[in-house]
Design a protein around this motif. Sequence first.
Motif, mmCIF file in Angstrom:
data_model
loop_
_atom_site.group_PDB
_atom_site.id
_atom_site.type_symbol
_atom_site.label_atom_id
_atom_site.label_comp_id
_atom_site.label_asym_id
_atom_site.label_seq_id
_atom_site.Cartn_x
_atom_site.Cartn_y
_atom_site.Cartn_z
ATOM 1 N N ALA A 286 -13.188 4.262 -7.552
ATOM 2 C CA ALA A 286 -12.646 5.371 -8.744
ATOM 3 C C ALA A 286 -13.391 5.102 -9.951
ATOM 4 O O ALA A 286 -14.161 6.190 -10.649
ATOM 5 C CB ALA A 286 -11.153 5.068 -9.051
ATOM 6 N N SER A 287 -13.529 4.070 -10.454
ATOM 7 C CA SER A 287 -14.384 3.575 -11.457
ATOM 8 C C SER A 287 -15.972 4.206 -11.323
ATOM 9 O O SER A 287 -16.429 4.762 -12.283
ATOM 10 C CB SER A 287 -14.258 2.048 -11.905
ATOM 11 O OG SER A 287 -14.868 1.155 -11.020
ATOM 12 N N MET B 117 -4.103 -1.774 -9.285
ATOM 13 C CA MET B 117 -4.346 -1.623 -10.838
ATOM 14 C C MET B 117 -3.021 -1.283 -11.366
ATOM 15 O O MET B 117 -2.207 -0.742 -10.772
ATOM 16 C CB MET B 117 -5.228 -0.356 -10.921
ATOM 17 C CG MET B 117 -5.408 -0.130 -12.382
ATOM 18 S SD MET B 117 -6.597 1.618 -12.857
ATOM 19 C CE MET B 117 -5.887 2.767 -11.976
ATOM 20 N N ARG C 95 -8.120 -2.752 -13.111
ATOM 21 C CA ARG C 95 -8.643 -3.519 -11.674
ATOM 22 C C ARG C 95 -8.687 -5.134 -11.935
ATOM 23 O O ARG C 95 -8.280 -6.041 -11.082
ATOM 24 C CB ARG C 95 -9.979 -3.181 -11.050
ATOM 25 C CG ARG C 95 -10.233 -3.531 -9.884
ATOM 26 C CD ARG C 95 -11.603 -3.009 -9.311
ATOM 27 N NE ARG C 95 -11.834 -3.564 -7.959
ATOM 28 C CZ ARG C 95 -12.897 -4.611 -8.095
ATOM 29 N NH1 ARG C 95 -13.160 -5.103 -8.889
ATOM 30 N NH2 ARG C 95 -13.416 -4.997 -6.753
ATOM 31 N N CYS D 42 -3.106 2.476 -14.944
ATOM 32 C CA CYS D 42 -3.262 3.322 -14.069
ATOM 33 C C CYS D 42 -2.671 4.918 -14.599
ATOM 34 O O CYS D 42 -3.541 5.940 -14.548
ATOM 35 C CB CYS D 42 -2.222 3.317 -12.906
ATOM 36 S SG CYS D 42 -1.920 4.426 -11.726
ATOM 37 N N LYS E 74 -5.368 -6.823 -12.431
ATOM 38 C CA LYS E 74 -4.737 -6.851 -11.196
ATOM 39 C C LYS E 74 -5.018 -8.141 -10.425
ATOM 40 O O LYS E 74 -4.604 -8.671 -10.004
ATOM 41 C CB LYS E 74 -4.630 -5.484 -10.203
ATOM 42 C CG LYS E 74 -3.995 -5.781 -9.288
ATOM 43 C CD LYS E 74 -4.187 -4.557 -8.464
ATOM 44 C CE LYS E 74 -3.062 -4.428 -7.031
ATOM 45 N NZ LYS E 74 -3.043 -3.329 -6.368
ATOM 46 N N VAL F 144 -9.881 2.097 -15.789
ATOM 47 C CA VAL F 144 -9.704 1.727 -14.365
ATOM 48 C C VAL F 144 -10.318 0.446 -13.985
ATOM 49 O O VAL F 144 -9.748 -0.421 -13.580
ATOM 50 C CB VAL F 144 -10.362 2.697 -13.289
ATOM 51 C CG1 VAL F 144 -10.563 2.178 -12.292
ATOM 52 C CG2 VAL F 144 -9.803 3.902 -13.187
ATOM 53 N N CYS F 145 -11.395 0.234 -14.828
ATOM 54 C CA CYS F 145 -12.198 -1.307 -14.917
ATOM 55 C C CYS F 145 -11.339 -2.232 -15.251
ATOM 56 O O CYS F 145 -11.006 -3.399 -14.634
ATOM 57 C CB CYS F 145 -13.570 -1.274 -15.325
ATOM 58 S SG CYS F 145 -14.895 -0.497 -14.493
ATOM 59 N N THR G 218 -9.803 1.690 -6.168
ATOM 60 C CA THR G 218 -9.958 1.589 -7.559
ATOM 61 C C THR G 218 -11.184 1.478 -8.006
ATOM 62 O O THR G 218 -11.967 1.898 -9.176
ATOM 63 C CB THR G 218 -9.093 0.657 -8.617
ATOM 64 O OG1 THR G 218 -9.216 -0.549 -7.893
ATOM 65 C CG2 THR G 218 -7.452 1.250 -8.186
ATOM 66 N N SER H 20 -4.835 5.727 -6.521
ATOM 67 C CA SER H 20 -4.268 4.809 -5.505
ATOM 68 C C SER H 20 -4.181 3.357 -6.178
ATOM 69 O O SER H 20 -4.882 3.152 -7.275
ATOM 70 C CB SER H 20 -5.737 4.534 -4.348
ATOM 71 O OG SER H 20 -5.540 3.298 -3.700
ATOM 72 N N GLN H 21 -3.495 2.655 -5.647
ATOM 73 C CA GLN H 21 -2.996 1.218 -6.292
ATOM 74 C C GLN H 21 -3.962 0.107 -5.476
ATOM 75 O O GLN H 21 -3.991 -0.982 -5.859
ATOM 76 C CB GLN H 21 -1.537 0.771 -5.974
ATOM 77 C CG GLN H 21 -0.590 1.666 -6.904
ATOM 78 C CD GLN H 21 -1.053 1.615 -8.250
ATOM 79 O OE1 GLN H 21 -1.252 0.436 -8.841
ATOM 80 N NE2 GLN H 21 -1.034 2.562 -9.275
ATOM 81 N N ALA I 82 -8.231 7.306 -8.510
ATOM 82 C CA ALA I 82 -7.436 6.603 -9.256
ATOM 83 C C ALA I 82 -6.021 6.589 -8.967
ATOM 84 O O ALA I 82 -5.340 5.582 -9.769
ATOM 85 C CB ALA I 82 -7.626 7.215 -10.763
#
Length: 226
Positions: free
Chosen positions: A135-136, A1, A200, A6, A203, A196-197, A132, A126-127, A124
């Motif tokens: 997370a969402s 992300m 993601r 982020c 990315k 977050v969505c 992710t 984390s990359q 959240a």
Amino acid sequence: MGRAFCIPAVFFFFAAFVLLFIVSISLPFLTAMDIARVHTEGSSAVSAANDTVSQLRVKLIFAIRAYCYDLSNNGNRVCSTTGHGYSVVISTQNNSVTIGSSWTRGLAVHPVAAGLTFIALLLALSQHITVTLFASLVGFVAALLAFIAFLIDIALFGYLKNQMGNLGYGGNTITGPGFWLTFTAMILLVLGGCTVCLGRRRKRMANATSTAPSTKESFFSRFKRN
């Protein structure tokens, strides 16, 4: 992300967690963070737990349920710890009402939402694109629980206002800060999950763009002659 998404996502989840945590542990530690409160008239006597009450506070605390009230004779605040699903009888000289445990038992959703929000916050950070995703998902589930908690708060406030109206104090029944903290946390969780969505998705598009030239080059390299 991406970092541009982020940082806001972490901020939204962290702010929502702090708000829900405050709501969950409020009484008897943070007596100002109640969900609903009733102000009685100065000379009117309202009794709860065999004491004369000048102000009733109904609020959730972490792991147990409690309500606090101020004594009209000396102004001291007393908080009861009645466990899960507390109930309280409020009476005047002519009438009495009961706020039963069926209206307070559902307040336990608040700490559950706070716990899921904390998990979403950790994820959240984390990359990794798969983390992710979780997370969402966890963030949206926490938002759903916060929404349910807010509905429970509305139901409790509406019932309390109606019952206190039978005692003549319906107009003196108002929402407390914790009521609106839950609503704000719900909005923040929705924003965090959406952020977050978006991060993601951005990315994934960036990764696809970065790999496209190398793929094209390898295809045309087949037709080159040494």
